[in-house]
Design a protein around this motif. Structure first.
Motif, PDB file in Angstrom:
ATOM      1  N   TYR A   1     -29.360 -21.412  16.993  1.00  0.00           N
ATOM      2  CA  TYR A   1     -29.479 -20.532  16.888  1.00  0.00           C
ATOM      3  C   TYR A   1     -27.959 -19.905  16.004  1.00  0.00           C
ATOM      4  CZ  TYR A   1     -31.737 -19.565  21.553  1.00  0.00           C
ATOM      5  OH  TYR A   1     -32.183 -20.250  22.701  1.00  0.00           O
TER       6      TYR A   1
ATOM      7  N   LEU B   1     -27.864 -15.678  14.480  1.00  0.00           N
ATOM      8  CA  LEU B   1     -26.172 -15.395  14.719  1.00  0.00           C
ATOM      9  C   LEU B   1     -26.192 -14.543  12.893  1.00  0.00           C
ATOM     10  CD1 LEU B   1     -24.021 -17.612  16.825  1.00  0.00           C
ATOM     11  CD2 LEU B   1     -25.297 -15.009  17.199  1.00  0.00           C
TER      12      LEU B   1
ATOM     13  N   LEU C   1     -24.653  -8.400  17.239  1.00  0.00           N
ATOM     14  CA  LEU C   1     -24.722  -8.839  18.790  1.00  0.00           C
ATOM     15  C   LEU C   1     -25.526  -8.611  20.007  1.00  0.00           C
ATOM     16  CD1 LEU C   1     -22.803  -8.517  22.076  1.00  0.00           C
ATOM     17  CD2 LEU C   1     -22.927  -5.880  21.693  1.00  0.00           C
TER      18      LEU C   1
ATOM     19  N   GLU D   1     -28.280 -10.684  18.700  1.00  0.00           N
ATOM     20  CA  GLU D   1     -29.111 -11.877  18.905  1.00  0.00           C
ATOM     21  C   GLU D   1     -28.033 -12.329  19.717  1.00  0.00           C
ATOM     22  OE1 GLU D   1     -31.240 -12.833  17.229  1.00  0.00           O
ATOM     23  OE2 GLU D   1     -32.272 -11.463  15.361  1.00  0.00           O
ATOM     24  N   THR D   2     -26.965 -12.030  20.024  1.00  0.00           N
ATOM     25  CA  THR D   2     -26.122 -13.126  20.928  1.00  0.00           C
ATOM     26  C   THR D   2     -26.303 -12.296  22.308  1.00  0.00           C
ATOM     27  OG1 THR D   2     -24.126 -12.815  19.091  1.00  0.00           O
ATOM     28  CG2 THR D   2     -23.677 -13.155  20.960  1.00  0.00           C
ATOM     29  N   ARG D   3     -27.018 -11.303  22.074  1.00  0.00           N
ATOM     30  CA  ARG D   3     -27.893 -11.213  23.669  1.00  0.00           C
ATOM     31  C   ARG D   3     -28.527 -11.809  24.129  1.00  0.00           C
ATOM     32  NH1 ARG D   3     -27.834  -4.943  24.844  1.00  0.00           N
ATOM     33  NH2 ARG D   3     -28.992  -5.288  26.382  1.00  0.00           N
TER      34      ARG D   3
ATOM     35  N   VAL E   1     -21.940 -18.963  24.065  1.00  0.00           N
ATOM     36  CA  VAL E   1     -22.661 -18.265  22.342  1.00  0.00           C
ATOM     37  C   VAL E   1     -21.675 -16.517  21.939  1.00  0.00           C
ATOM     38  CG1 VAL E   1     -24.301 -16.284  23.389  1.00  0.00           C
ATOM     39  CG2 VAL E   1     -24.301 -17.581  21.155  1.00  0.00           C
ATOM     40  N   TYR E   2     -21.304 -15.923  23.294  1.00  0.00           N
ATOM     41  CA  TYR E   2     -20.339 -14.707  22.348  1.00  0.00           C
ATOM     42  C   TYR E   2     -19.102 -15.105  21.811  1.00  0.00           C
ATOM     43  CZ  TYR E   2     -23.383 -12.497  25.499  1.00  0.00           C
ATOM     44  OH  TYR E   2     -24.774 -11.159  25.896  1.00  0.00           O
TER      45      TYR E   2
ATOM     46  N   TYR F   1     -18.965 -17.291  19.522  1.00  0.00           N
ATOM     47  CA  TYR F   1     -19.235 -17.464  18.236  1.00  0.00           C
ATOM     48  C   TYR F   1     -19.364 -16.008  17.437  1.00  0.00           C
ATOM     49  CZ  TYR F   1     -19.469 -22.327  19.530  1.00  0.00           C
ATOM     50  OH  TYR F   1     -19.559 -23.815  20.427  1.00  0.00           O
ATOM     51  N   ALA F   2     -20.083 -15.076  18.174  1.00  0.00           N
ATOM     52  CA  ALA F   2     -19.876 -13.976  18.119  1.00  0.00           C
ATOM     53  C   ALA F   2     -18.359 -13.577  17.389  1.00  0.00           C
ATOM     54  CB  ALA F   2     -21.401 -13.177  19.023  1.00  0.00           C
TER      55      ALA F   2
END
Length: 249
Positions: A12, A16, A183, A185-187, A198-199, A201-202
């Motif tokens: 992903y 991101l 955010l 794309e993270t969701r 993944v949050y 990295y965001a």
């Protein structure tokens, strides 16, 4: 290269980065349009015409006194209820796009804060500067542009930088109206994998952006005040604090 990345980033990471680019566009467009609207609001706020001051005060207090997410919902969902009207006015192409609605909401919100920053900066310029410009025979509007604005820009620099950083962090609410920013794309990545990391990295990307802005602003402030002696910088620092007062009120 992907074999050296954590699995979640290998899968992903590009998404991101695409979301990060959308976030940059959201913030950049909102701040840019906000500067124009805030400049007009500031002139109205400082106008001698009471009705201009009144209208500007209503707009500023309305958007500073309500949550950004509520403003976004009112624009995206509220105005969308009148799609027939917007089609008649040939504006539906704009309001049906969640990205455009987010830019509009962010612009109106940040312009209200910027207007108070600009007003505080103009009022922080010593009155003697106005009198000096008048003594030189400069028309008031020329004196304002050539004498007052350059000094007010230095006073406004730090709080304006803070407003940009707040807008970067506040832009995350755009994801609730299906804007696929960082955010958003993270969701999506989390809903596919249920990997909470993944949050992280965001958050790291947001931190890099904010820290970059902070360092750039420090360099810019140092550059613009390099001609001032320490005593003048101290006086300017005290005046900058007075610029922040209307923003916090």
């Amino acid at each position: 290269m992907s074999e050296f990345l954590p699995p979640i980033l290998a899968r992903y990471g590009d998404d991101l980065l695409d979301g990060f680019w959308i976030t940059l566009q959201l913030v950049g467009l909102s701040i840019g349009f906000g500067i124009v609207l805030a400049s007009l609001s500031t002139r109205a706020r400082l106008s001698k015409r009471w009705w201009l001051r009144w209208l500007s005060a209503i707009y500023i207090n309305l958007f500073r006194g309500t949550p950004l997410i509520a403003q976004l919902f009112l624009i995206y969902y509220g105005l969308g209820q009148f799609s027939g009207l917007w089609r008649t006015l040939n504006l539906w192409w704009f309001l049906r796009d969640p990205f455009n609605c987010a830019v509009l909401a962010f612009t109106l919100n940040t312009a209200a804060y910027q207007a108070e920053i600009f007003r505080g900066a103009v009022e922080a310029v010593p009155r003697g500067q106005w009198e000096g410009a008048s003594a030189l025979g400069l028309p008031r509007h020329i004196g304002f542009l050539k004498v007052i604005v350059p000094q007010a820009a230095i006073y406004a620099l730090r709080p304006f930088g803070n407003e940009i950083i707040l807008m970067v962090k506040g832009s995350a609410v755009a994801s609730v109206v299906t804007v696929y920013d960082l955010l958003g794309e993270t969701r999506l990545a989390f809903s596919d994998t249920f990997r909470f990391d993944v949050y992280f990295y965001a958050a790291a990307l947001y931190l890099v952006l904010v820290e970059t802005l902070r360092r750039v602003w420090n360099l810019l402030e140092a550059r613009l005040t390099r001609h001032l002696d320490p005593a003048s910088k101290q006086r300017m620092r005290r005046r900058k604090e007075s610029v922040l007062e209307p923003v916090a009120s």
